[in-house]
Motif scaffolding. Structure first.
Motif, mmCIF file in Angstrom:
data_model
loop_
_atom_site.group_PDB
_atom_site.id
_atom_site.type_symbol
_atom_site.label_atom_id
_atom_site.label_comp_id
_atom_site.label_asym_id
_atom_site.label_seq_id
_atom_site.Cartn_x
_atom_site.Cartn_y
_atom_site.Cartn_z
ATOM 1 N N ARG A 28 0.920 -1.167 0.128
ATOM 2 C CA ARG A 28 -0.072 -0.199 -0.098
ATOM 3 C C ARG A 28 0.841 1.353 0.015
ATOM 4 N NH1 ARG A 28 -4.436 -0.134 4.702
ATOM 5 N NH2 ARG A 28 -5.280 1.697 3.327
ATOM 6 N N TRP A 35 -2.788 0.820 -3.876
ATOM 7 C CA TRP A 35 -2.086 -0.367 -3.884
ATOM 8 C C TRP A 35 -0.823 -0.425 -5.039
ATOM 9 C CZ3 TRP A 35 -1.898 -4.346 -0.253
ATOM 10 C CH2 TRP A 35 -2.893 -4.363 0.712
ATOM 11 N N LEU A 133 -3.888 -9.881 -5.589
ATOM 12 C CA LEU A 133 -4.607 -8.697 -4.729
ATOM 13 C C LEU A 133 -6.088 -8.622 -4.821
ATOM 14 C CD1 LEU A 133 -4.420 -6.056 -2.872
ATOM 15 C CD2 LEU A 133 -4.090 -4.848 -4.962
ATOM 16 N N ARG A 169 -0.477 1.348 5.459
ATOM 17 C CA ARG A 169 -0.055 2.296 4.430
ATOM 18 C C ARG A 169 1.466 2.156 4.622
ATOM 19 N NH1 ARG A 169 -3.728 7.313 2.746
ATOM 20 N NH2 ARG A 169 -5.823 5.980 2.562
#
Length: 243
Positions: A28, A35, A133, A169
């Motif tokens: 991230r 992403w 993902l 993140r």
């Protein structure tokens, strides 16, 4: 060791590795609601270096630069990144297409890879590394896989699947094919690596490209995937464009 220190230490291991081979990283962005999916290839032989990345829409594929110099194209030329609605795939071989077709038919990531083995390139038996993902679950879920030659008998394949927890993140999870240089090449071992994912896509591409051994790196790509919009864009850098 906290997460930042561990990610930094793992990144230094990557930087110090003369030949991690092919690698994939999913993480991230630290600065955007997005992403980032990273994939690179390396090469020691003329045939391995006779390649480049080509982006065709949202698909990333490898392509020979000079078709006259290509050996073992079945292992070197493939779709490296493919997409389905809210699902993004990356791998180091034509198993990307195997996973894509299985998901399209209603099957699963794991079931698709049950049909595949480690690569047949004795004595190295290069692992097959794959990542998915899934943005159907907010903010996204990662699945990683490595298929390796069995230590007991390299004719067999050991299968490892990882489903990391929710990533903050600025962090990513990654796999490479090798622990370093050698003959035969030593396969990656251990769990996926926690790695940094700092900055925008362009900065991340630069960071990872510069970390790869300059003599052996061939190409790198970063796919930026918007969490809210589900759209993606590909950034590609090739070391060789002509021979």
């Amino acid at each position: 060791m906290d997460a930042n220190a561990l990610a930094a230490a793992n990144f230094e291991l990557l930087r110090d590795n003369p030949y991690p081979g092919r690698g994939l990283v999913i993480g991230r962005s630290s600065v955007e609601d997005a992403w980032l999916m990273i994939y690179w290839i390396m090469g020691r032989s003329a045939s391995s270096r006779n390649r480049r990345f080509v982006a065709a829409g949202t698909t990333l594929r490898t392509e020979p630069i000079d078709t006259r110099q290509m050996e073992n194209p079945e292992l070197l030329i493939y779709d490296a990144m493919l997409e389905l609605p809210s699902i993004y795939l990356v791998s180091n071989g034509d198993q990307t297409r195997t996973i894509y077709d299985a998901l399209l038919a209603g099957s699963s990531f794991d079931a698709a890879l049950e049909k595949r083995e480690r690569e047949p390139d004795a004595p190295h038996y290069t692992p097959r590394i794959s990542g998915m993902l899934d943005l159907q679950t907010f903010p996204g879920r990662i699945t990683l896989s490595i298929l390796k030659a069995s230590k007991a008998n390299p004719a067999n394949t050991d299968r490892f699947t990882y489903r990391p927890g929710k990533l903050p993140r600025g962090f990513a999870m990654g796999l490479t094919t090798y622990r370093g240089d050698g003959n035969p090449l030593p396969s990656f071992s251990g769990d996926p690596l926690l790695l940094p994912c700092a900055g925008k896509a362009e900065a991340v591409l630069d960071t990872y490209w510069n970390a790869l051994n300059a003599d052996n790196r061939v190409a790198i790509a970063v796919k930026q995937i918007s969490v809210q919009e589900g759209t993606s864009r590909l950034l590609v850098r090739n070391r060789f464009t002509s021979q």
